[in-house]
Design a protein around this motif. Structure first.
Motif, short mmCIF file in Angstrom:
data_model
loop_
_atom_site.label_atom_id
_atom_site.label_comp_id
_atom_site.label_asym_id
_atom_site.label_seq_id
_atom_site.Cartn_x
_atom_site.Cartn_y
_atom_site.Cartn_z
N GLY A 33 -0.25 8.17 0.43
CA GLY A 33 0.43 7.26 1.45
C GLY A 33 0.37 5.85 1.11
N ILE A 34 -0.43 5.60 0.14
CA ILE A 34 -0.71 4.10 -0.21
C ILE A 34 0.37 3.74 -1.41
CG2 ILE A 34 -2.20 2.55 -1.51
CD1 ILE A 34 -4.38 3.84 -0.23
N PRO A 35 1.41 2.90 -1.13
CA PRO A 35 2.29 2.51 -2.15
C PRO A 35 1.66 2.33 -3.43
CG PRO A 35 2.67 1.04 -0.25
CD PRO A 35 1.34 1.83 0.12
N PHE A 39 -2.10 0.81 -4.55
CA PHE A 39 -2.95 1.76 -4.89
C PHE A 39 -3.80 1.17 -6.23
CE2 PHE A 39 -4.14 5.62 -7.46
CZ PHE A 39 -5.02 6.20 -6.61
N ALA A 40 -2.94 0.55 -7.20
CA ALA A 40 -3.34 -0.20 -8.34
C ALA A 40 -4.14 -1.51 -8.15
CB ALA A 40 -2.30 -0.37 -9.28
N ALA A 41 -3.94 -2.17 -6.99
CA ALA A 41 -4.25 -3.71 -6.82
C ALA A 41 -5.85 -3.57 -6.27
CB ALA A 41 -3.38 -4.45 -6.00
N LYS A 46 -12.88 -6.50 -4.27
CA LYS A 46 -13.35 -5.11 -4.45
C LYS A 46 -12.36 -4.41 -5.31
CE LYS A 46 -16.86 -6.37 -1.79
NZ LYS A 46 -18.23 -6.18 -2.04
N TRP A 47 -12.99 -3.21 -5.63
CA TRP A 47 -12.15 -2.17 -6.19
C TRP A 47 -11.05 -1.86 -5.65
CZ3 TRP A 47 -16.42 2.30 -7.24
CH2 TRP A 47 -17.31 1.85 -8.38
N SER A 48 -10.07 -1.30 -6.38
CA SER A 48 -8.72 -0.96 -5.98
C SER A 48 -8.78 0.37 -5.79
CB SER A 48 -7.74 -1.05 -7.33
OG SER A 48 -7.93 -0.04 -8.06
N VAL A 183 -11.69 2.35 1.22
CA VAL A 183 -10.37 2.10 1.02
C VAL A 183 -9.73 1.81 2.30
CG1 VAL A 183 -8.18 2.79 0.00
CG2 VAL A 183 -10.52 3.19 -1.16
N ALA A 184 -9.80 2.76 3.38
CA ALA A 184 -8.98 2.60 4.64
C ALA A 184 -9.52 1.28 5.34
CB ALA A 184 -9.29 3.73 5.30
#
Length: 189
Positions: A33-35, A39-41, A46-48, A183-184
């Motif tokens: 659901g992440i565009p 998702f890549a950025a 911090k990490w993508s 991430v969330a």
């Protein structure tokens, strides 16, 4: 609202497989659901999200290989456990404490830097498919281990030292939830 990736407190082989596969399914649905560009950025410094997923795949695949080795070889290489396996909550708290106290990094499990492809949507699918493959392959190995052998044989963890196979699997369940929750949390901040 920030999604919650609950682990429960699995312990038996069946509970570990159920928690691992359910959590992965929920996590993948969320990550899809992440565009793709998001998702890549990187998330700030911090990490993508993609790097988190690549890290999870990179850290899960070695377990697939280890659980496919002859048990005798694991015993000779890493010794046998002489204490009972820790429960999920104890192992989770030990890991959290080690992270806080040592500032540990992913080390050799850090995803390698890479140039992003032109088709980010297809790449997002590929990254998630690789992680799915690792999780499903690992879940498929667990039924070949009896409850006794999960507690008898050990594997090395880079931060926690030698863990029983059961503890390593419990760690993997928590580790997957931990990264997807990061991430969330960063997305909602």
């Amino acid at each position: 609202m920030n999604p919650s990736f609950t682990t429960g407190e699995p312990y038996s082989a069946d509970e570990i497989v159920a928690a691992m596969t359910r959590l992965h399914s929920e996590s993948e649905r969320y990550l899809l659901g992440i565009p793709p560009a998001e998702f890549a950025a990187p998330q700030g410094e911090k990490w993508s999200p993609a790097e988190h997923v690549r890290h999870l795949a990179k850290s899960t695949y070695p377990l697939v290989g280890a659980l496919g080795l002859p048990k005798l070889l694991l015993g000779l290489r890493f010794g046998r456990a002489n204490v009972p396996s820790k429960r999920f909550t104890e192992l989770r708290e030990t890991y959290r404490t080690m992270l806080r106290e040592t500032g540990a990094t992913a080390g050799r499990f850090t995803p390698a830097p890479m140039a992003l492809p032109g088709d980010l949507a297809a790449w997002q699918q590929e990254v998630l498919a690789r992680w799915r493959g690792a999780v499903l392959a690992l879940a498929g190995k667990i039924p070949h281990w009896s409850e006794g052998t999960l507690d008898r044989y050990r594997l090395p963890h880079p931060l926690l030292g030698k863990l029983t196979v059961r503890e390593m699997l419990l760690f993997t369940v928590y580790h997957n939830a931990h990264h997807v929750e990061q991430v969330a949390s960063r997305r909602s901040a």
